[in-house]
Structure formats: structure tokens, C-alpha cells
Scaffold this active site. Sequence first.
Site, mmCIF file in Angstrom:
data_model
loop_
_atom_site.group_PDB
_atom_site.id
_atom_site.type_symbol
_atom_site.label_atom_id
_atom_site.label_comp_id
_atom_site.label_asym_id
_atom_site.label_seq_id
_atom_site.Cartn_x
_atom_site.Cartn_y
_atom_site.Cartn_z
ATOM 1 N N SER A 192 0.863 -1.185 0.000
ATOM 2 C CA SER A 192 0.000 0.000 0.000
ATOM 3 C C SER A 192 0.896 1.230 0.000
ATOM 4 O O SER A 192 2.105 1.126 0.249
ATOM 5 C CB SER A 192 -0.856 -0.028 1.271
ATOM 6 N N TYR A 250 -2.836 -1.063 10.043
ATOM 7 C CA TYR A 250 -2.771 -1.207 8.583
ATOM 8 C C TYR A 250 -1.367 -0.848 8.079
ATOM 9 O O TYR A 250 -0.763 -1.590 7.298
ATOM 10 C CB TYR A 250 -3.822 -0.303 7.929
HETATM 11 P P1 NDP Z 1 -11.900 -5.080 -1.008
HETATM 12 O O1 NDP Z 1 -12.503 -4.833 0.338
HETATM 13 O O2 NDP Z 1 -12.691 -4.788 -2.230
HETATM 14 O O3 NDP Z 1 -11.368 -6.583 -1.106
HETATM 15 C C1 NDP Z 1 -10.814 -7.248 -0.011
HETATM 16 C C2 NDP Z 1 -10.791 -8.714 -0.355
HETATM 17 O O4 NDP Z 1 -10.159 -9.450 0.673
HETATM 18 C C3 NDP Z 1 -12.180 -9.292 -0.545
HETATM 19 O O5 NDP Z 1 -12.190 -10.029 -1.737
HETATM 20 C C4 NDP Z 1 -12.370 -10.201 0.663
HETATM 21 O O6 NDP Z 1 -13.149 -11.333 0.301
HETATM 22 C C5 NDP Z 1 -10.924 -10.600 0.964
HETATM 23 N N1 NDP Z 1 -10.712 -10.951 2.360
HETATM 24 C C6 NDP Z 1 -10.746 -10.142 3.443
HETATM 25 N N2 NDP Z 1 -10.523 -10.847 4.566
HETATM 26 C C7 NDP Z 1 -10.332 -12.136 4.178
HETATM 27 C C8 NDP Z 1 -10.077 -13.345 4.867
HETATM 28 N N3 NDP Z 1 -9.946 -13.379 6.211
HETATM 29 N N4 NDP Z 1 -9.935 -14.487 4.160
HETATM 30 C C9 NDP Z 1 -10.074 -14.478 2.809
HETATM 31 N N5 NDP Z 1 -10.307 -13.363 2.101
HETATM 32 C C10 NDP Z 1 -10.442 -12.208 2.778
HETATM 33 O O7 NDP Z 1 -10.553 -4.232 -0.993
HETATM 34 P P2 NDP Z 1 -9.484 -3.831 -2.105
HETATM 35 O O8 NDP Z 1 -9.708 -4.530 -3.367
HETATM 36 O O9 NDP Z 1 -9.403 -2.362 -2.076
HETATM 37 O O10 NDP Z 1 -8.159 -4.361 -1.394
HETATM 38 C C11 NDP Z 1 -7.407 -5.457 -1.867
HETATM 39 C C12 NDP Z 1 -5.989 -5.327 -1.330
HETATM 40 O O11 NDP Z 1 -5.404 -4.133 -1.841
HETATM 41 C C13 NDP Z 1 -5.908 -5.235 0.197
HETATM 42 O O12 NDP Z 1 -4.760 -5.918 0.644
HETATM 43 C C14 NDP Z 1 -5.752 -3.743 0.430
HETATM 44 O O13 NDP Z 1 -5.111 -3.463 1.634
HETATM 45 C C15 NDP Z 1 -4.888 -3.375 -0.765
HETATM 46 N N6 NDP Z 1 -4.885 -1.967 -1.109
HETATM 47 C C16 NDP Z 1 -6.017 -1.319 -1.528
HETATM 48 C C17 NDP Z 1 -5.949 0.007 -1.905
HETATM 49 C C18 NDP Z 1 -7.128 0.765 -2.405
HETATM 50 O O14 NDP Z 1 -6.993 1.969 -2.647
HETATM 51 N N7 NDP Z 1 -8.259 0.131 -2.621
HETATM 52 C C19 NDP Z 1 -4.698 0.767 -1.833
HETATM 53 C C20 NDP Z 1 -3.580 -0.025 -1.373
HETATM 54 C C21 NDP Z 1 -3.680 -1.320 -1.039
HETATM 55 P P3 NDP Z 1 -14.253 -11.990 1.297
HETATM 56 O O15 NDP Z 1 -15.011 -10.860 1.915
HETATM 57 O O16 NDP Z 1 -15.064 -12.875 0.393
HETATM 58 O O17 NDP Z 1 -13.468 -12.790 2.279
#
Ligand code: NDP
Length: 251
Positions: free
Chosen positions: A142, A155
Amino acid sequence: MFQLGGKVALVTGGNGGIGLGMARGLAQAGAMVVLAGRDAAKSADAVKALAAEGHKADAVEADVTDEASVQQLVAEVLRRHGALHILVNNAGTNIRKAPDAMSLEEWTTVMDTNLTSAFLCSRAGHGPMKQAGGGKIINIGSMLSIFGAPYAPAYGASKGGVVQLTRSLATAWAADNIQANAVLPGWIDTELTRKARDQVKGLNERVLARTPAGRWGVPADLAGIAVFLASSASDFVTGTAIPVDGGYSIS
Ligand code: NDP
């Protein structure tokens, strides 16, 4: 050199947001993509969408914070698809609170979901990748791998840790022909950041003002880097942390 035909890719959190953007890129390059998440219905919808576009996709229900669930996840990928070549450690979450207001439980939830999960999945994937003659690990960091924010103690710590974990994996497994790299997305429009925009006053305006590209990213902006880091085009690239941020980190 960007072709991924015959490769099996596991994308945690691949059922939405950035994970699905990356999975779609890998699938477009020919990989069989396996999406892992807790929400089976959301995963099924994502698989359906990818299949409708003519891609090879599958889903496995898993909680990446749970050691046994991760073991089962990788075993299931091997059972169904026979190999694991590419692992994208993308699952993540955030709890936005000042350090003085954060409970240990909240801290642990964020650390387990963002950092420990990447260790567990990488450890489970190492054997199969070694057996396949090599592999690619892509960890999602991130901007908070680099910068601090008053509302993101856990985070930021987890995402800084992701970069250091990446360097450890890269050095430990280079001899197994496994390359490990991190991607540091800037501000990308997903469910996660939609919540942040509601919770952090002025965030939208600050992001637009500071991002030279003048816009939020979209999940498709992460597809190209995923293909590069998953393909033989990046065989001499390991241990890096590459910003995909519209210039946010240099302005
Ligand atoms: P979302 O909330 O859209 O996606 C998060 C995903 O993680 C979901 O698909 C969720 O699926 C999965 N997830 C969460 N907890 C678990 C778990 N315990 N086991 C399995 N799957 C899990 O967020 P983003 O797409 O924005 O984020 C994706 C990644 O990118 C993250 O690591 C985030 O920190 C990182 N990021 C995002 C940024 C942004 O601007 N959006 C910037 C920088 C980094 P489900 O609920 O089905 O479990």
C-alpha cells in the site's frame, strides 16, 4: 514472454476489487485463476463474470487468517488443477482508528488479515511451486507501506511488514526459482476505499489533489503489473516493491 497459458494462479481476495482486477489480467494472459475468499456467493459471481468473458476461473472458500483453512485451500487448488505457479496475496482489510483508540483485537484482526495471511499462503505455496520448478509470489502492499497515517497504525504496520516479508521470501527462495515482489497500489476505487471516503473527511479531495494522474485508480489499473510479475518477463525481478499509484508516491 507475457503468456500465462498452462499456469495456475491463486488470488486471495480475488472475488472483488483489486484482487479481481489482477485475476482478470492473469486470466486474459491465459492463466487458470482460482479466487479465494470467505464470501462464497461473491466468489461464484466473480467466477461467472470471468467465465462469461471466456476465461478459465474457479473459486475456493477460505479464510486466509486461519492456518488450517490456508492448508486446505492450497490442497484444494492442487487437487482440482494439479499445480500452483502464481500466488497473489491480496486479501486485506482496514480498521481506521487512532493508535490510542485501537483495541488489541482490532490490531490483531488487521495484522492477521494483511500480513500473517501472506506468510501462511506463501509457506503453503512454497512446496508446490518448488515442485513445479519455480513460481511467482505477488504481495499487495500500500502507500502506507511507505507513509504514515494517524488513522492506520495496524494497517501501516501490516503493509510495511508485507514489504519486508517479500524481501525475506525473495532471498530465501531465489534458489528454488521463485520470485517474490510487492505491488504498492495508490488510491484505488474499491469497497475498501469507498468506506474510507465516508470515514475520513476530505480524503477524496486530498487524493485527487496529490495524485499527478488526477484521478483515483480502478482495479483494471493493476492488471498489467500482475501479468508482468507473474510471467517470465520478470524472471530477474525479485524482492522489489513497485508503486502503481498514478504518481502519488513521488509528488
Ligand atoms: P476489497 O474490500 O474490495 O477486497 C478485499 C478482499 O479481501 C475481498 O475479496 C475479501 O473477500 C478478501 N478478504 C478479506 N478478509 C479475508 C479473509 N480473512 N480471508 C479471505 N479473504 C479475505 O478491498 P481492495 O480490493 O481495495 O483491497 C485489496 C488489497 O489491496 C488489500 O490488501 C488492500 O489493503 C490493498 N490496497 C487497496 C488500496 C485501495 O486503494 N483500494 C490501496 C492499497 C492497497 P471476502 O469478503 O469474500 O473474504
